[in-house]
Design an enzyme around this catalytic site. Structure first.
Site, PDB file in Angstrom:
ATOM      1  N   LYS A  21    -120.267 -62.627  -4.023  1.00 17.72           N
ATOM      2  CA  LYS A  21    -119.212 -62.077  -4.887  1.00 17.72           C
ATOM      3  C   LYS A  21    -119.049 -60.570  -4.651  1.00 17.72           C
ATOM      4  O   LYS A  21    -117.930 -60.083  -4.503  1.00 17.72           O
ATOM      5  CB  LYS A  21    -119.576 -62.391  -6.347  1.00 17.72           C
ATOM      6  CG  LYS A  21    -118.557 -61.941  -7.362  1.00 17.72           C
ATOM      7  CD  LYS A  21    -118.631 -62.778  -8.616  1.00 17.72           C
ATOM      8  CE  LYS A  21    -119.626 -62.247  -9.636  1.00 17.72           C
ATOM      9  NZ  LYS A  21    -119.246 -60.972 -10.253  1.00 17.72           N
ATOM     10  N   SER A  22    -120.154 -59.848  -4.607  1.00 18.80           N
ATOM     11  CA  SER A  22    -120.070 -58.380  -4.440  1.00 18.80           C
ATOM     12  C   SER A  22    -119.382 -58.015  -3.124  1.00 18.80           C
ATOM     13  O   SER A  22    -118.526 -57.130  -3.079  1.00 18.80           O
ATOM     14  CB  SER A  22    -121.471 -57.769  -4.433  1.00 18.80           C
ATOM     15  OG  SER A  22    -122.028 -57.819  -5.711  1.00 18.80           O
ATOM     16  N   ARG A  26    -115.516 -56.239  -2.367  1.00 19.73           N
ATOM     17  CA  ARG A  26    -115.402 -55.045  -1.517  1.00 19.73           C
ATOM     18  C   ARG A  26    -114.582 -55.315  -0.267  1.00 19.73           C
ATOM     19  O   ARG A  26    -113.968 -54.404   0.289  1.00 19.73           O
ATOM     20  CB  ARG A  26    -116.800 -54.543  -1.148  1.00 19.73           C
ATOM     21  CG  ARG A  26    -117.493 -53.867  -2.354  1.00 19.73           C
ATOM     22  CD  ARG A  26    -118.994 -53.863  -2.189  1.00 19.73           C
ATOM     23  NE  ARG A  26    -119.704 -53.116  -3.216  1.00 19.73           N
ATOM     24  CZ  ARG A  26    -120.005 -53.591  -4.441  1.00 19.73           C
ATOM     25  NH1 ARG A  26    -119.618 -54.804  -4.796  1.00 19.73           N
ATOM     26  NH2 ARG A  26    -120.666 -52.845  -5.303  1.00 19.73           N
ATOM     27  N   ARG A 121    -117.123 -54.158 -22.686  1.00 27.39           N
ATOM     28  CA  ARG A 121    -118.114 -53.580 -21.765  1.00 27.39           C
ATOM     29  C   ARG A 121    -117.875 -52.085 -21.529  1.00 27.39           C
ATOM     30  O   ARG A 121    -116.738 -51.626 -21.477  1.00 27.39           O
ATOM     31  CB  ARG A 121    -118.104 -54.369 -20.443  1.00 27.39           C
ATOM     32  CG  ARG A 121    -118.530 -55.806 -20.697  1.00 27.39           C
ATOM     33  CD  ARG A 121    -118.609 -56.602 -19.436  1.00 27.39           C
ATOM     34  NE  ARG A 121    -119.650 -56.115 -18.556  1.00 27.39           N
ATOM     35  CZ  ARG A 121    -119.831 -56.536 -17.318  1.00 27.39           C
ATOM     36  NH1 ARG A 121    -119.026 -57.463 -16.814  1.00 27.39           N
ATOM     37  NH2 ARG A 121    -120.799 -56.056 -16.570  1.00 27.39           N
ATOM     38  N   SER A 166    -126.515 -48.158 -11.199  1.00 28.49           N
ATOM     39  CA  SER A 166    -125.388 -49.100 -11.214  1.00 28.49           C
ATOM     40  C   SER A 166    -124.601 -49.009  -9.910  1.00 28.49           C
ATOM     41  O   SER A 166    -124.067 -47.952  -9.565  1.00 28.49           O
ATOM     42  CB  SER A 166    -124.461 -48.791 -12.388  1.00 28.49           C
ATOM     43  OG  SER A 166    -123.192 -49.356 -12.147  1.00 28.49           O
ATOM     44  N   ASP A 318    -128.985 -59.618 -11.799  1.00 27.54           N
ATOM     45  CA  ASP A 318    -128.229 -60.783 -12.276  1.00 27.54           C
ATOM     46  C   ASP A 318    -129.091 -62.049 -12.359  1.00 27.54           C
ATOM     47  O   ASP A 318    -128.648 -63.063 -12.903  1.00 27.54           O
ATOM     48  CB  ASP A 318    -127.025 -61.044 -11.364  1.00 27.54           C
ATOM     49  CG  ASP A 318    -125.998 -59.919 -11.473  1.00 27.54           C
ATOM     50  OD1 ASP A 318    -125.937 -59.275 -12.541  1.00 27.54           O
ATOM     51  OD2 ASP A 318    -125.269 -59.681 -10.499  1.00 27.54           O
ATOM     52  N   LYS A 345    -123.853 -56.909 -19.846  1.00 29.59           N
ATOM     53  CA  LYS A 345    -123.253 -57.731 -18.785  1.00 29.59           C
ATOM     54  C   LYS A 345    -122.146 -58.610 -19.396  1.00 29.59           C
ATOM     55  O   LYS A 345    -121.677 -58.331 -20.485  1.00 29.59           O
ATOM     56  CB  LYS A 345    -124.337 -58.573 -18.109  1.00 29.59           C
ATOM     57  CG  LYS A 345    -125.371 -57.733 -17.362  1.00 29.59           C
ATOM     58  CD  LYS A 345    -124.746 -57.057 -16.152  1.00 29.59           C
ATOM     59  CE  LYS A 345    -125.763 -56.192 -15.425  1.00 29.59           C
ATOM     60  NZ  LYS A 345    -125.149 -55.359 -14.399  1.00 29.59           N
ATOM     61  N   ARG A 391    -123.407 -67.019 -15.566  1.00 27.14           N
ATOM     62  CA  ARG A 391    -124.818 -67.124 -15.160  1.00 27.14           C
ATOM     63  C   ARG A 391    -125.688 -67.766 -16.243  1.00 27.14           C
ATOM     64  O   ARG A 391    -126.710 -68.383 -15.950  1.00 27.14           O
ATOM     65  CB  ARG A 391    -125.358 -65.759 -14.749  1.00 27.14           C
ATOM     66  CG  ARG A 391    -124.570 -65.159 -13.589  1.00 27.14           C
ATOM     67  CD  ARG A 391    -125.328 -64.123 -12.820  1.00 27.14           C
ATOM     68  NE  ARG A 391    -124.414 -63.317 -12.023  1.00 27.14           N
ATOM     69  CZ  ARG A 391    -123.914 -63.670 -10.850  1.00 27.14           C
ATOM     70  NH1 ARG A 391    -124.223 -64.835 -10.322  1.00 27.14           N
ATOM     71  NH2 ARG A 391    -123.081 -62.884 -10.196  1.00 27.14           N
TER      72      ARG A 391
HETATM   73  C1  S3P Z   1    -122.314 -55.490  -9.009  1.00 25.33           C
HETATM   74  C2  S3P Z   1    -123.264 -54.647  -9.549  1.00 25.33           C
HETATM   75  C3  S3P Z   1    -124.138 -55.004 -10.673  1.00 25.33           C
HETATM   76  C4  S3P Z   1    -124.142 -56.515 -10.912  1.00 25.33           C
HETATM   77  C5  S3P Z   1    -122.772 -57.116 -10.863  1.00 25.33           C
HETATM   78  C6  S3P Z   1    -122.108 -56.847  -9.528  1.00 25.33           C
HETATM   79  C7  S3P Z   1    -121.510 -55.019  -7.873  1.00 25.33           C
HETATM   80  O1  S3P Z   1    -123.654 -54.378 -11.836  1.00 25.33           O
HETATM   81  O2  S3P Z   1    -124.769 -56.812 -12.135  1.00 25.33           O
HETATM   82  O3  S3P Z   1    -122.841 -58.513 -11.085  1.00 25.33           O
HETATM   83  O4  S3P Z   1    -120.858 -55.837  -7.188  1.00 25.33           O
HETATM   84  O5  S3P Z   1    -121.502 -53.809  -7.613  1.00 25.33           O
HETATM   85  P1  S3P Z   1    -124.021 -52.848 -12.228  1.00 25.33           P
HETATM   86  O6  S3P Z   1    -123.365 -51.946 -11.262  1.00 25.33           O
HETATM   87  O7  S3P Z   1    -123.458 -52.684 -13.621  1.00 25.33           O
HETATM   88  O8  S3P Z   1    -125.511 -52.767 -12.183  1.00 25.33           O
END
Ligand code: S3P
Length: 432
Positions: A21-22, A26, A121, A166, A318, A345, A391
């Site tokens: 996903k991350s 991007r 959030r 973060s 996560d 979260k 999750r």
């Molecule tokens: C993420 C960073 C994390 C993670 C989130 C995805 C990302 O969050 O918990 O599911 O893709 O950069 P934080 O940046 O708030 O730690």
């Protein structure tokens, strides 16, 4: 949707869980900044990443979906279009925070909102350092909560200490740094996931990384970014659920294919191994500058409790809820601290896990920043709530596989956010 999960005998076979996903987020956000075209193979098609796709189309980016490939035509840093309406960020914190950094340095106005969870959030963690750079951001609760408005403006570089480690904040500032005068530096006590840095490096950005006691990344603006070809590996955060099921169920044997094992992401697998989990990385290779492996997991009858501290959190942030669920079956005590980020979260994940476990008759102590629990507890079954958090839904589904009576999960449809095929895949690998 309510989902009922029954006890099964074991888990067997092979799975390629959905893409990361991350990296998928991007692969659109960062390549949209390039001059030229990029391609993305194996883009994750799930709730959150489809949000990114829609939002960037509304910002004027051409994204063409071919069979297995997305083609993204970059707009060269400033070529985005003013959106005609409020941008809906759905449930996606990553889309929101990274996009705030991007919009701050444009020359138009935009408004962002999201679903019930996202509107709760904290956005001040991104908006405040962006304001230091000259961003004009306003919104609810003194500019801390969505809906937020951004009036694009001229930015200047900054030096930011990312105390919470973060990755979303770091990424937002690096993106803003591409649009700002001078240099932008982000320092972290514990390194957070570094996909943004890796991708920007591949795109030829002027980026510098130093690692000693702390992690330091600096970006200098003014350089054109080139398009790249990306192949997204499988998401370790999704693979983790099946690895947990395999260590807990007798006779299990599972091969999780093509999984991202970047050390800023694979903390769950490393800790599970430390607990006595039978986990092996095989066929280690590189894909789009990221390390990837097939992970072989087997039933592990001798799991022991573990201590998880602040420095361990970023690489498994996560997966902490899932680790707690596994720890209910380990021998001895598990203590998790330094995980206060879990409270902000998609749901308050400490509360969600503690409330649900208590409903299932499990003893657990809630701490402000974690939990303490004893292992080898029997799961009797009952009803839990996902709190509309993907999750939490998937974690308790895994627990259902070892429960004496069924576990019913309320709001199980939330799995769509990161893993739409979750229940189909589960059916594929369980042996009843
Ligand atoms: C993420 C960073 C994390 C993670 C989130 C995805 C990302 O969050 O918990 O599911 O893709 O950069 P934080 O940046 O708030 O730690």
């Amino acid at each position: 949707m309510e989902k009922e999960i029954h006890k099964v005998k074991s888990i067997k076979g092979e799975l390629r869980v959905p893409s990361d996903k991350s990296i998928s987020h991007r692969s659109i956000i960062l390549t949209s900044l390039a001059k030229g075209e990029s391609t993305v193979k194996n883009f994750l098609k799930a709730g959150d990443t489809l949000t990114t796709l829609n939002v960037y189309r509304k910002l004027g980016v051409t994204i063409i979906e071919e069979k297995e490939i997305m083609r993204i035509t970059g707009v060269n840093l400033y070529g985005y279009r003013e959106p005609e309406d409020v941008l809906d960020m759905g449930n996606s914190g990553t889309t929101t925070r990274l996009t705030l950094g991007l919009l701050a340095g444009q020359s138009f106005f935009a408004t962002l909102t999201g679903d019930d969870s996202l509107r709760k959030r904290p956005m001040g963690r991104v908006a405040n350092p962006l304001r230091e750079m000259g961003a004009l951001i306003d919104g609810r609760k003194n500019g801390e909560l969505l809906p937020l408005s951004v009036r694009g403006s001229k930015l200047k570089g900054t030096n930011f200490y990312n105390k919470k480690s973060s990755a979303q904040v770091k990424s937002a500032l690096l993106i803003a740094g591409l649009l700002a005068e001078d240099i932008t530096t982000v320092v972290e006590p514990v390194m957070s996931r570094d996909h943004t840095e890796k991708m920007l490096e591949a795109m030829d950005a002027d980026i510098k990384i130093e690692k000693d006691n702390e992690y330091r990344v600096s970006i200098t603006s003014g350089k054109e970014l080139k398009g790249i070809d990306i192949e997204v590996p499988a998401d370790p955060s999704s693979a983790a659920f099946f690895a947990a099921a395999a260590v807990l169920l007798p006779d299990s044997e599972l091969l999780l294919k093509d999984v991202l094992i970047n050390p800023t992401r694979d903390g769950f697998f490393r800790k599970l191994k430390e607990m006595g989990g039978k986990i092996e990385y095989t066929n280690i290779r590189e894909k789009a500058k990221e390390p990837v492996a097939d992970i072989y997991v087997r039933y592990s009858p001798d799991l022991r409790g573990i201590k998880i501290e602040k420095k361990d959190i970023p690489s498994m942030v996560d997966e902490i809820p899932l680790l707690i669920l596994v720890a209910t079956q380990a021998d001895g005590e598990t203590v998790i601290t330094g995980a206060e980020e879990l409270r902000v979260k998609e749901s308050d994940r400490i509360k969600a896990v503690v409330n649900n476990l208590k409903n299932l008759g499990i003893e657990i102590e809630e701490l402000p920043d974690g939990v303490i629990l004893k292992g080898k507890q029997k799961i009797k079954g009952g009803t839990v709530d996902s709190y509309k958090d993907h999750r939490i839904a998937m974690g308790f589904s895994i627990l259902g596989l070892i429960s004496e009576e069924d576990i019913k999960i309320k709001n199980a449809e939330s799995v769509f956010i990161s893993y739409p095929e979750f229940y189909d895949h589960l059916e594929k690998v369980v042996v009843t």
